[in-house]
Motif scaffolding. Structure first.
Motif, PDB file in Angstrom:
ATOM      1  N   ALA A  76       0.811  -1.262   0.032  1.00 37.55           N
ATOM      2  CA  ALA A  76       0.192  -0.165  -0.086  1.00 37.55           C
ATOM      3  C   ALA A  76       1.387   1.337  -0.281  1.00 37.55           C
ATOM      4  O   ALA A  76       1.802   1.016   0.954  1.00 37.55           O
ATOM      5  CB  ALA A  76      -1.091  -0.135   1.319  1.00 37.55           C
ATOM      6  N   ARG A 110      -1.105  -0.692   5.879  1.00 37.80           N
ATOM      7  CA  ARG A 110      -1.982   0.306   5.144  1.00 37.80           C
ATOM      8  C   ARG A 110      -0.796   1.520   4.506  1.00 37.80           C
ATOM      9  O   ARG A 110       0.520   1.077   4.998  1.00 37.80           O
ATOM     10  CB  ARG A 110      -3.051   1.183   6.463  1.00 37.80           C
ATOM     11  CG  ARG A 110      -3.580   0.475   7.590  1.00 37.80           C
ATOM     12  CD  ARG A 110      -3.609   1.307   8.248  1.00 37.80           C
ATOM     13  NE  ARG A 110      -5.462   0.589   8.602  1.00 37.80           N
ATOM     14  CZ  ARG A 110      -5.772   0.268  10.178  1.00 37.80           C
ATOM     15  NH1 ARG A 110      -4.026  -0.184  10.753  1.00 37.80           N
ATOM     16  NH2 ARG A 110      -6.129  -0.113  10.878  1.00 37.80           N
ATOM     17  N   ASP A 166       0.326   4.402   5.704  1.00 32.98           N
ATOM     18  CA  ASP A 166       0.892   4.781   6.693  1.00 32.98           C
ATOM     19  C   ASP A 166       2.172   4.272   7.065  1.00 32.98           C
ATOM     20  O   ASP A 166       2.409   4.344   8.083  1.00 32.98           O
ATOM     21  CB  ASP A 166       0.489   5.648   7.687  1.00 32.98           C
ATOM     22  CG  ASP A 166      -0.297   4.430   8.311  1.00 32.98           C
ATOM     23  OD1 ASP A 166      -0.155   3.361   8.218  1.00 32.98           O
ATOM     24  OD2 ASP A 166      -1.168   5.255   9.304  1.00 32.98           O
ATOM     25  N   SER A 173       1.216   1.269   9.019  1.00 36.10           N
ATOM     26  CA  SER A 173       0.934   0.623   9.845  1.00 36.10           C
ATOM     27  C   SER A 173       0.429  -0.652   9.515  1.00 36.10           C
ATOM     28  O   SER A 173       0.470  -1.458   7.893  1.00 36.10           O
ATOM     29  CB  SER A 173      -0.310   1.497  11.085  1.00 36.10           C
ATOM     30  OG  SER A 173      -1.440   1.589  10.122  1.00 36.10           O
ATOM     31  N   SER A 212       2.664   2.800  12.979  1.00 39.66           N
ATOM     32  CA  SER A 212       3.566   2.940  11.966  1.00 39.66           C
ATOM     33  C   SER A 212       4.343   2.632  12.181  1.00 39.66           C
ATOM     34  O   SER A 212       6.034   2.440  11.362  1.00 39.66           O
ATOM     35  CB  SER A 212       3.023   3.817  11.183  1.00 39.66           C
ATOM     36  OG  SER A 212       3.699   5.077  12.160  1.00 39.66           O
ATOM     37  N   PRO A 238      -8.403  -4.310   5.161  1.00 42.60           N
ATOM     38  CA  PRO A 238      -8.787  -2.941   5.524  1.00 42.60           C
ATOM     39  C   PRO A 238      -9.575  -2.802   5.579  1.00 42.60           C
ATOM     40  O   PRO A 238     -10.941  -2.403   4.365  1.00 42.60           O
ATOM     41  CB  PRO A 238      -7.758  -1.956   5.250  1.00 42.60           C
ATOM     42  CG  PRO A 238      -7.513  -2.611   3.766  1.00 42.60           C
ATOM     43  CD  PRO A 238      -7.738  -4.137   3.688  1.00 42.60           C
ATOM     44  N   ASP A 242     -10.510   2.334   8.977  1.00 44.18           N
ATOM     45  CA  ASP A 242      -9.659   3.084   9.602  1.00 44.18           C
ATOM     46  C   ASP A 242      -9.035   1.584  10.829  1.00 44.18           C
ATOM     47  O   ASP A 242      -8.805   1.459  11.486  1.00 44.18           O
ATOM     48  CB  ASP A 242      -9.175   4.212  10.508  1.00 44.18           C
ATOM     49  CG  ASP A 242      -9.948   3.647  12.115  1.00 44.18           C
ATOM     50  OD1 ASP A 242     -11.110   3.398  11.804  1.00 44.18           O
ATOM     51  OD2 ASP A 242     -10.492   5.471  13.092  1.00 44.18           O
ATOM     52  N   ALA A 287     -10.224  -3.162  10.345  1.00 44.58           N
ATOM     53  CA  ALA A 287     -10.142  -4.356   9.466  1.00 44.58           C
ATOM     54  C   ALA A 287     -11.410  -5.231   9.596  1.00 44.58           C
ATOM     55  O   ALA A 287     -12.298  -4.764  10.877  1.00 44.58           O
ATOM     56  CB  ALA A 287      -9.125  -4.850  10.189  1.00 44.58           C
ATOM     57  N   ARG A 322     -10.062   0.399  14.731  1.00 43.85           N
ATOM     58  CA  ARG A 322      -8.473   0.680  15.055  1.00 43.85           C
ATOM     59  C   ARG A 322      -8.080   0.236  16.405  1.00 43.85           C
ATOM     60  O   ARG A 322      -6.827  -0.582  15.804  1.00 43.85           O
ATOM     61  CB  ARG A 322      -8.587   2.511  14.278  1.00 43.85           C
ATOM     62  CG  ARG A 322      -6.456   2.635  14.877  1.00 43.85           C
ATOM     63  CD  ARG A 322      -5.605   2.112  13.178  1.00 43.85           C
ATOM     64  NE  ARG A 322      -4.852   1.819  13.109  1.00 43.85           N
ATOM     65  CZ  ARG A 322      -4.058   2.929  12.161  1.00 43.85           C
ATOM     66  NH1 ARG A 322      -4.696   3.958  11.637  1.00 43.85           N
ATOM     67  NH2 ARG A 322      -2.480   3.058  12.599  1.00 43.85           N
TER      68      ARG A 322
END
Length: 439
Positions: free
Chosen positions: A168, A229, A231, A233, A262, A285, A288, A290, A322
């Motif tokens: 990602a 993700r 970022d 994470s 992250s 995902p 924010d 899953a 999250r």
């Protein structure tokens, strides 16, 4: 020649009968010109799939004997043979690669801008487009192939056992499990005992350098699926036993989900299980958080939500926030054995795919088994409400090997055994089926 048989019907899978028991033509599906059934005499196992920006599809797994793809032959050797094969949007094969060894299986595939990245297991010497030799233990390989031609892009990379690869933004990741210790370039992760696995997640930057790597320890942990993700994470999930996760002792095999920040810091660990076998098989995902899917045997409590046992083996879908909190969890209303293997999200809707072997009820419709294991594709809304479902099946067994979403259409790769009905042409026999369902 296919033997005629009588089928029940549902609101989504309608049948037009020629006589009380005769040729069956499916009329509930939007016609799919890309539907394909490929014959043996060999067989194959499909472990993962991916789709590129042009709509080309990629499958990975293991093959035995010969599978006839028409313009190409997918063929296994005397040793175990792993494969990657690419199909055009219409279902025609574009290219394939195979490699063999005493132990070889491709488990996951990810498509980047110019390449297709495949990972899986190997042990000892491996022959193929990128020859490599590992030690006497099971190890992870990472192979790169050119996206358009399928040409190999050496060198190969080997680590510890992995189940999943994903990307990602500028980040990519590997997840899986290891025995002993493993180093992804940032130092050794904690050593496990010789008879136990630790889970791991490793995230890399655009140059392939490790950004962070972490172990999931404290139990025997096998991570089956994960995502990263943009970022950096990540969330990983699977099964644990013989230990504790977040203070919860395992009761046999139980489900586990772990979230990482992250920087690799652990944001949450969620362990849960019923009295029998339980496992998280796939994760995707959602905003924010899953979505996770898996199976359980016996009454299940997942993050404070109770799910009753309904049949021999039940399946669940759950949305996590999250921080790992369970927003909602649902089980399927079936009378037999159900198992979900794939989950994907598009337009706020949650698509899941798997198999069932008896009657299934979903979104006000009844799906009766057509014989053996049938494939189901089900759609939930953001709150876990049932939106729509469709069924594929025949007298034989069908299993989902991969699902990819494009514009409200679910592209499926199916492993087949015996008679199946994938489109309006009627019953067919083969070992690999491709089919798109519209919702």
């Amino acid at each position: 020649m296919f033997a005629p048989r009588c089928l029940s019907v549902s609101a989504f899978v309608l049948a037009l009968f020629m006589g009380a028991c005769g040729y069956v033509q499916l009329v509930g599906f939007v016609p799919d010109e890309g539907a394909r059934v490929f014959a043996g005499p060999g067989s194959l196992f499909v472990a993962g799939s991916a789709t590129d920006a042009d709509g080309n599809h990629y499958l990975v797994g293991r093959v035995e004997g010969v599978v006839d793809l028409g313009s190409m032959q997918l063929e296994g050797g005397t040793d175990e043979t792993a494969f990657v094969v690419s199909f055009s949007p219409s279902g025609s094969p574009r290219w394939l690669q195979t490699w063999s060894g005493s132990f070889s299986l491709a488990t996951s595939v990810d498509v980047r801008a110019d390449r297709v990245v495949v990972t899986g297991y190997m042990r000892g010497p491996i022959s193929g487009p990128i020859p490599v030799t590992t030690g006497g233990r099971q190890e992870l390989f990472v192979f790169d192939f050119e996206r358009e031609s399928g040409a190999p892009m050496p060198p190969a990379r080997t680590y510890a056992s992995a189940k999943s690869i994903a990307s990602a933004g500028v980040f990519s990741m590997l997840s899986g499990h290891y025995v002993g210790s493993v180093d992804f370039g940032l130092g050794m992760l904690p050593a496990s005992s010789p008879v136990s696995d630790y889970g791991f997640v490793a995230v890399f930057d655009s140059l392939g350098e490790a950004v962070w790597s972490e172990a999931v320890a404290g139990a025997d942990v096998l991570l089956n699926a994960a995502f990263v993700r943009a970022d950096g994470s990540a969330v990983a999930a699977g099964v644990y036993s013989d230990g504790t996760i977040n203070g919860r002792p395992a009761e046999g095999g139980d489900g586990v989900v772990v979230g990482f920040g992250s920087d690799g810091s652990t944001e949450f660990e969620l362990g849960f299980g019923a009295t029998g076998a339980d496992q998280v098989i796939a994760v995707a995902p959602y905003e924010d958080g899953a979505i996770i899917v898996g199976f359980y045997e016996g009454d299940l409590n997942i993050g404070g939500v109770d799910l009753a046992s309904r049949g021999e083996r039940d399946t669940f879908v759950a949305r996590l926030g999250r921080g790992g909190e369970v927003v909602w969890a649902r089980s399927l209303d079936g009378t037999g054995r159900e198992i979900l293997r794939e989950v994907a999200v598009e337009g706020g809707r949650i698509y899941v795919a798997g198999t069932f072997d008896d009657e299934l009820r979903f979104a006000g419709d009844v799906f009766p088994s057509m014989g053996g294991d049938d494939v189901m594709v089900l759609v939930f809304d953001a709150d876990g409400g049932e939106v729509a479902g469709q069924q594929l099946g025949g007298a034989g067994d069908e299993m989902v090997g991969g699902m990819q979403l494009q514009g409200g259409q679910a592209w499926l790769a199916l492993v087949l055994s015996g008679e199946t009905v994938l489109d309006e042409s009627g019953p067919q026999e083969g070992v690999l089926g491709l089919r798109t369902l519209s919702f």
